[in-house]
Design a protein around this motif. Structure first.
Motif, PDB file in Angstrom:
ATOM      1  N   LEU A 105       0.827  -1.212   0.000  1.00  9.61           N
ATOM      2  CA  LEU A 105       0.000   0.000   0.000  1.00  9.61           C
ATOM      3  C   LEU A 105       0.862   1.263   0.000  1.00  9.61           C
ATOM      4  O   LEU A 105       0.568   2.233  -0.724  1.00  9.61           O
ATOM      5  CB  LEU A 105      -0.927  -0.002   1.210  1.00  9.61           C
ATOM      6  CG  LEU A 105      -2.005  -1.101   1.254  1.00  9.61           C
ATOM      7  CD1 LEU A 105      -2.867  -0.952   2.502  1.00  9.61           C
ATOM      8  CD2 LEU A 105      -2.874  -1.050   0.006  1.00  9.61           C
ATOM      9  N   LEU A 106       1.907   1.252   0.789  1.00 11.24           N
ATOM     10  CA  LEU A 106       2.814   2.401   0.797  1.00 11.24           C
ATOM     11  C   LEU A 106       3.518   2.557  -0.546  1.00 11.24           C
ATOM     12  O   LEU A 106       3.735   3.690  -1.011  1.00 11.24           O
ATOM     13  CB  LEU A 106       3.841   2.247   1.922  1.00 11.24           C
ATOM     14  CG  LEU A 106       3.290   2.325   3.352  1.00 11.24           C
ATOM     15  CD1 LEU A 106       4.399   2.043   4.363  1.00 11.24           C
ATOM     16  CD2 LEU A 106       2.666   3.696   3.608  1.00 11.24           C
ATOM     17  N   PHE A 107       3.863   1.442  -1.171  1.00 13.67           N
ATOM     18  CA  PHE A 107       4.511   1.506  -2.483  1.00 13.67           C
ATOM     19  C   PHE A 107       3.583   2.129  -3.525  1.00 13.67           C
ATOM     20  O   PHE A 107       4.000   2.989  -4.315  1.00 13.67           O
ATOM     21  CB  PHE A 107       4.923   0.099  -2.907  1.00 13.67           C
ATOM     22  CG  PHE A 107       5.497   0.030  -4.296  1.00 13.67           C
ATOM     23  CD1 PHE A 107       6.796   0.460  -4.547  1.00 13.67           C
ATOM     24  CD2 PHE A 107       4.742  -0.460  -5.347  1.00 13.67           C
ATOM     25  CE1 PHE A 107       7.325   0.403  -5.834  1.00 13.67           C
ATOM     26  CE2 PHE A 107       5.258  -0.525  -6.626  1.00 13.67           C
ATOM     27  CZ  PHE A 107       6.559  -0.099  -6.874  1.00 13.67           C
ATOM     28  N   PHE A 110       3.327   5.949  -2.844  1.00 17.72           N
ATOM     29  CA  PHE A 110       4.495   6.720  -3.278  1.00 17.72           C
ATOM     30  C   PHE A 110       4.613   6.742  -4.802  1.00 17.72           C
ATOM     31  O   PHE A 110       5.131   7.722  -5.371  1.00 17.72           O
ATOM     32  CB  PHE A 110       5.757   6.161  -2.639  1.00 17.72           C
ATOM     33  CG  PHE A 110       5.910   6.503  -1.189  1.00 17.72           C
ATOM     34  CD1 PHE A 110       6.032   7.828  -0.769  1.00 17.72           C
ATOM     35  CD2 PHE A 110       5.899   5.506  -0.221  1.00 17.72           C
ATOM     36  CE1 PHE A 110       6.164   8.150   0.571  1.00 17.72           C
ATOM     37  CE2 PHE A 110       6.033   5.820   1.121  1.00 17.72           C
ATOM     38  CZ  PHE A 110       6.157   7.141   1.521  1.00 17.72           C
ATOM     39  N   VAL A 111       4.159   5.687  -5.471  1.00 16.00           N
ATOM     40  CA  VAL A 111       4.135   5.720  -6.936  1.00 16.00           C
ATOM     41  C   VAL A 111       3.187   6.804  -7.423  1.00 16.00           C
ATOM     42  O   VAL A 111       3.490   7.552  -8.372  1.00 16.00           O
ATOM     43  CB  VAL A 111       3.741   4.341  -7.501  1.00 16.00           C
ATOM     44  CG1 VAL A 111       3.391   4.430  -8.982  1.00 16.00           C
ATOM     45  CG2 VAL A 111       4.876   3.356  -7.311  1.00 16.00           C
ATOM     46  N   SER A 116       2.665  12.021 -10.020  1.00 11.12           N
ATOM     47  CA  SER A 116       2.022  13.341 -10.033  1.00 11.12           C
ATOM     48  C   SER A 116       3.013  14.466 -10.296  1.00 11.12           C
ATOM     49  O   SER A 116       2.615  15.560 -10.718  1.00 11.12           O
ATOM     50  CB  SER A 116       1.302  13.584  -8.692  1.00 11.12           C
ATOM     51  OG  SER A 116       0.315  12.599  -8.465  1.00 11.12           O
ATOM     52  N   SER A 117       4.283  14.238 -10.072  1.00 13.47           N
ATOM     53  CA  SER A 117       5.294  15.259 -10.341  1.00 13.47           C
ATOM     54  C   SER A 117       5.670  15.249 -11.823  1.00 13.47           C
ATOM     55  O   SER A 117       5.359  14.318 -12.560  1.00 13.47           O
ATOM     56  CB  SER A 117       6.536  15.012  -9.479  1.00 13.47           C
ATOM     57  OG  SER A 117       7.116  13.757  -9.799  1.00 13.47           O
ATOM     58  N   VAL A 123       8.901  10.061 -16.823  1.00 13.39           N
ATOM     59  CA  VAL A 123       9.337   8.658 -16.778  1.00 13.39           C
ATOM     60  C   VAL A 123       8.176   7.725 -17.120  1.00 13.39           C
ATOM     61  O   VAL A 123       8.334   6.731 -17.852  1.00 13.39           O
ATOM     62  CB  VAL A 123       9.914   8.332 -15.387  1.00 13.39           C
ATOM     63  CG1 VAL A 123      10.234   6.846 -15.268  1.00 13.39           C
ATOM     64  CG2 VAL A 123      11.164   9.172 -15.123  1.00 13.39           C
ATOM     65  N   PHE A 124       6.988   8.055 -16.628  1.00 15.11           N
ATOM     66  CA  PHE A 124       5.816   7.205 -16.901  1.00 15.11           C
ATOM     67  C   PHE A 124       5.442   7.252 -18.375  1.00 15.11           C
ATOM     68  O   PHE A 124       5.031   6.229 -18.946  1.00 15.11           O
ATOM     69  CB  PHE A 124       4.650   7.681 -16.038  1.00 15.11           C
ATOM     70  CG  PHE A 124       3.388   6.899 -16.259  1.00 15.11           C
ATOM     71  CD1 PHE A 124       3.249   5.623 -15.731  1.00 15.11           C
ATOM     72  CD2 PHE A 124       2.351   7.432 -17.003  1.00 15.11           C
ATOM     73  CE1 PHE A 124       2.088   4.898 -15.937  1.00 15.11           C
ATOM     74  CE2 PHE A 124       1.190   6.715 -17.224  1.00 15.11           C
ATOM     75  CZ  PHE A 124       1.062   5.440 -16.688  1.00 15.11           C
TER      76      PHE A 124
END
Length: 261
Positions: A105-107, A110-111, A116-117, A123-124
């Motif tokens: 869930l934390l991963f 943070f993804v 969002s940046s 990169v996405f």
């Protein structure tokens, strides 16, 4: 004559023991045999108890079935997600159930923050370009992205815009779909505004696209999430009453009840 009279008395006489233990007088209700009313009453009581038990048992099954399914799917999801990082913790010597699930869930969180940046978006986009060039994976990725974009909190141009009801395929029949975009059809006399309506035929993965005049589309008071729930559940979550968004009574159109036209 005396002998004949004696034989008649012997043939017609009944022993006292046989009279006491024999058949009772049918006119005497106290000595009459039990009637079939008791057996019919017993059968009726058994039938009522059986139907009551069956009804309550089915009610319990109906109530517990969605709860059991929800817990089963939740437990399976926790074990499935926990399996991504739990082998890593096992190699480190840490054996705590649920730690891999929390890490997953934390991963994911943070993804989402990274994408969002502007750097994460760049990169996405590069990774997405590589995936779309793959022969078979590209089609699956495109379909999955359209579905995720429809329920994404960051609505964009590729997401479902509105829930729509169109008249299809015959008069008197309606189809449930989603408005994805609008297009202007240029004509000789005037232009016509058409809406691209996606009508799912296999849940949300496969469907048909119809170009319908925007004036002929019924826009119900349903959100995108409610529309997706209706499609996925096969119409079981359909509300009993659906009213169009434009159908709002104006103050001038309201007629008091005490005024006769």
């Amino acid at each position: 004559m005396a002998t004949a009279t004696t034989e008649e008395k012997e043939s017609t006489s009944i022993p006292l023991s046989q009279a006491e233990n024999g058949c009772a007088d049918p006119e005497d209700p106290a000595k009459s045999p039990p009637s079939s009313s008791n057996s019919s009453t017993r059968k009726a009581c058994c039938f009522v108890l059986q139907s009551w038990f069956s009804k309550k048992f089915m009610t319990g099954c109906v109530v517990l079935f969605p709860v059991a399914v929800a817990f089963f799917i939740t437990w399976w999801f926790i074990q499935f997600v926990d399996g991504f990082f739990s082998p890593l913790y096992e190699r480190l010597g840490v054996d705590i159930f649920g730690l891999g699930f929390i890490t997953s869930l934390l991963f994911v969180f943070f993804v989402g923050v990274f994408v969002s940046s502007w750097m994460g978006a760049a990169v996405f986009s590069v990774g997405e370009w590589v995936i779309k060039r793959m022969p078979f994976v590209g089609y699956i990725y495109s379909a999955s992205k359209q579905i995720s974009a429809a329920i994404s909190p960051d609505q964009n141009t590729t997401a479902f815009k509105e829930v729509a009801i169109i008249r299809h395929p015959r008069v008197g029949e309606y189809a449930f779909g989603f408005i994805t975009s609008t297009v202007i059809l240029q004509g000789e006399n005037e232009d016509e505004e058409l809406c691209s309506v996606f009508v799912p035929t296999n849940h949300l993965y496969i469907g048909d696209i119809f170009l319908v005049n925007s004036k002929e589309i019924i826009r119900p008071n349903l959100s995108i999430r409610e529309g997706i729930e209706i499609i996925v559940s096969g119409g079981m979550t359909m509300p009993q009453v659906i009213s169009p968004q434009e159908r709002v009574a104006r103050p001038s159109e309201r007629i008091p009840k005490n005024i006769k036209m």
